[in-house]
Design a protein around this motif. Structure first.
Motif, PDB file in Angstrom:
ATOM      1  N   TRP A  10       0.835  -1.201   0.000  1.00  0.00           N
ATOM      2  CA  TRP A  10       0.000   0.000   0.000  1.00  0.00           C
ATOM      3  C   TRP A  10       0.862   1.240   0.000  1.00  0.00           C
ATOM      4  O   TRP A  10       0.556   2.219  -0.695  1.00  0.00           O
ATOM      5  N   ALA A  11       1.959   1.196   0.799  1.00  0.00           N
ATOM      6  CA  ALA A  11       2.831   2.371   0.869  1.00  0.00           C
ATOM      7  C   ALA A  11       3.419   2.659  -0.509  1.00  0.00           C
ATOM      8  O   ALA A  11       3.396   3.803  -0.984  1.00  0.00           O
ATOM      9  N   LEU A  13       2.260   1.696  -3.430  1.00  0.00           N
ATOM     10  CA  LEU A  13       1.194   2.117  -4.348  1.00  0.00           C
ATOM     11  C   LEU A  13       0.825   3.585  -4.137  1.00  0.00           C
ATOM     12  O   LEU A  13       0.643   4.340  -5.096  1.00  0.00           O
ATOM     13  N   SER A  14       0.737   4.002  -2.858  1.00  0.00           N
ATOM     14  CA  SER A  14       0.316   5.387  -2.616  1.00  0.00           C
ATOM     15  C   SER A  14       1.400   6.366  -3.062  1.00  0.00           C
ATOM     16  O   SER A  14       1.088   7.441  -3.585  1.00  0.00           O
ATOM     17  N   VAL A  15       2.684   5.987  -2.886  1.00  0.00           N
ATOM     18  CA  VAL A  15       3.749   6.869  -3.357  1.00  0.00           C
ATOM     19  C   VAL A  15       3.700   6.966  -4.885  1.00  0.00           C
ATOM     20  O   VAL A  15       3.796   8.062  -5.453  1.00  0.00           O
ATOM     21  N   PHE A  17       1.090   6.593  -6.763  1.00  0.00           N
ATOM     22  CA  PHE A  17      -0.086   7.387  -7.121  1.00  0.00           C
ATOM     23  C   PHE A  17       0.209   8.875  -6.960  1.00  0.00           C
ATOM     24  O   PHE A  17      -0.117   9.686  -7.821  1.00  0.00           O
ATOM     25  N   ALA A  18       0.886   9.210  -5.831  1.00  0.00           N
ATOM     26  CA  ALA A  18       1.218  10.619  -5.588  1.00  0.00           C
ATOM     27  C   ALA A  18       2.139  11.148  -6.678  1.00  0.00           C
ATOM     28  O   ALA A  18       1.976  12.270  -7.155  1.00  0.00           O
TER      29      ALA A  18
END
Lengths: 111, 302
Positions: A10-11, A13-15, A17-18
């Motif tokens: 998740w970490a 993926l979120s980076v 995405f950002a």
């Protein structure tokens, strides 16, 4: 191990995405200016202004907290009965005096 | 990717109009067409429509508006062509933008208006909260609030001549505290417009657009029934009362029923001082452009 993997996934993926939604265009100095229909400002737009609903929102928060106290009170009320009711009545009375005071001071007036 | 841009070009073209002398009614009628959309700010637009001859004094503001449109952008100048020809040219420019065209470059240099400087080594710091010159502009200084005397920051800026909520050409120097107007002076008077800018349907459409009723506004401009529910109720009563022409709500009612309004406005600054920004813009939109021009032309009584 699986938990760790999910957290890491998740970490990452979120980076990603950002990074994907990061603004690509650099705002030039004219674009960083506020839009005034071609006019110019004298000062920076950051300013302290009178937040008109401030007193109303403080009052709202006070009564929101009072409602939160009433949830544990409901459990105590089942055990204690009329004594707990009297105590809550006193608490609400004191708060209501606060409303009357605020009313007299004009916090409900929009100005 | 190709199909995405084709899909995009089918949306109404976002146009920001810079209206010159005598072209207000033409532009407003053009932008109520179905393939075009009047953008509220340049950031929302891709096409700058320059209508008529912009006077030399408004050239610098026009350059600022031009640069605030995000790239890729296209400028369309409207001289004396037919509205159909201009609509076709805008549609063509919009297809070009959607296809990923290069667009136009900046007209102004990419430099802050002043150097970012303060007392600290990184340009930070100064007196109290008002330190430094972030992004090249000093921080606002405090002054008494006109309603209750609370010391608050005063923000002074010139609005116009291409602000969509003001009559074209009008430049107001406004001092604001939050959204309350503390002080107004007329810097430049609006461009002269022929009598068709005072047409009841256009005047009603201007007010409806400010109220966020873009659909009824477009229908009113196209000469149809606006089909809104109790639109005059959206205007607060008693706003901007003028002798012989009622308040803003009365004037909207008269325009919606197709009656022209003639008002003689004594003094624009006196009308706007103390109002909140949204009220002040509604008051200005509720006056026919000719009345605002006349009020700005008469020398202000000292």
């Amino acid at each position: 191990m699986l938990t760790f993997g999910i957290i890491l996934g998740w970490a990452v993926l979120s980076v990603l995405f950002a990074l994907a939604v990061l603004p690509k265009a650099h705002a030039t100095a004219p674009q960083a200016m506020p839009f005034l229909g071609g006019g110019t400002p004298d000062t920076h737009a950051w300013q302290r202004f009178h937040f008109r609903p401030y007193t109303m929102s403080l009052l709202f928060v006070a009564f929101e907290m009072e409602m939160m106290f009433m949830y544990p009170w409901a459990v105590v009320f089942v055990e204690e009965g009329i004594k707990a009711l009297a105590e809550m009545g006193m608490f609400l009375t004191i708060l209501s005096v606060g409303i009357l005071y605020g009313w007299r001071e004009g916090i409900f007036r929009w100005e | 990717m190709m199909s995405l841009s084709r899909l995009m070009s089918r949306a109404p073209a976002p146009v920001f109009p810079a209206i010159g002398p005598g072209r207000q009614a033409d532009v407003e009628r053009l932008l109520s067409r179905s393939g075009l959309r009047a953008a509220a700010t340049p950031r929302d637009a891709a096409i700058l429509l320059v209508a008529g001859d912009i006077p030399g004094t408004a050239a610098a503001p026009l350059a600022r508006v031009h640069d605030q449109i995000p790239r890729p952008r296209v400028t369309v100048s409207w001289g004396h062509d037919e509205p159909d020809a201009i609509a076709a040219r805008i549609a063509e420019a919009w297809r070009e933008v959607c296809a990923g065209g290069e667009g136009e470059g900046d007209r102004l240099p990419d430099e802050p208006p002043n150097k970012w400087k303060g007392v600290g080594p990184n340009g930070q710091g100064g007196k109290g909260m008002m330190g430094g010159v972030p992004y090249g502009r000093p921080m606002a200084m405090t002054g008494p609030d006109i309603r209750d005397g609370l010391q608050l920051d005063r923000y002074t800026a010139r609005f116009g001549p291409f602000a969509p909520m003001l009559p074209p050409g009008l430049v107001l120097e406004v001092t604001l505290q939050g959204d309350v107007i503390c002080d107004v002076t007329v810097e430049t008077q609006p461009f002269a417009q022929p009598a068709d800018a005072d047409a009841p349907d256009l005047c009603a459409a201007r007010m409806l657009r400010l109220l966020g009723l873009a659909g009824p506004a477009d229908r009113a401009t196209a000469g149809k029934k606006p089909r809104g529910v109790w639109m005059r109720g959206a205007v607060p009563g008693g706003l901007g009362s003028v002798d012989g022409a009622g308040d803003a709500r009365d004037r909207l009612s008269r325009w919606l029923s197709g009656t022209p309004v003639t008002a003689s406005v004594p003094d624009i600054p006196a009308l706007l001082k103390g109002a909140e920004w949204s009220e002040a813009m509604l008051i200005l939109a509720s006056l026919p452009p000719s009345a605002i021009l006349r009020a700005c032309q008469t020398p202000e009584a000292a």
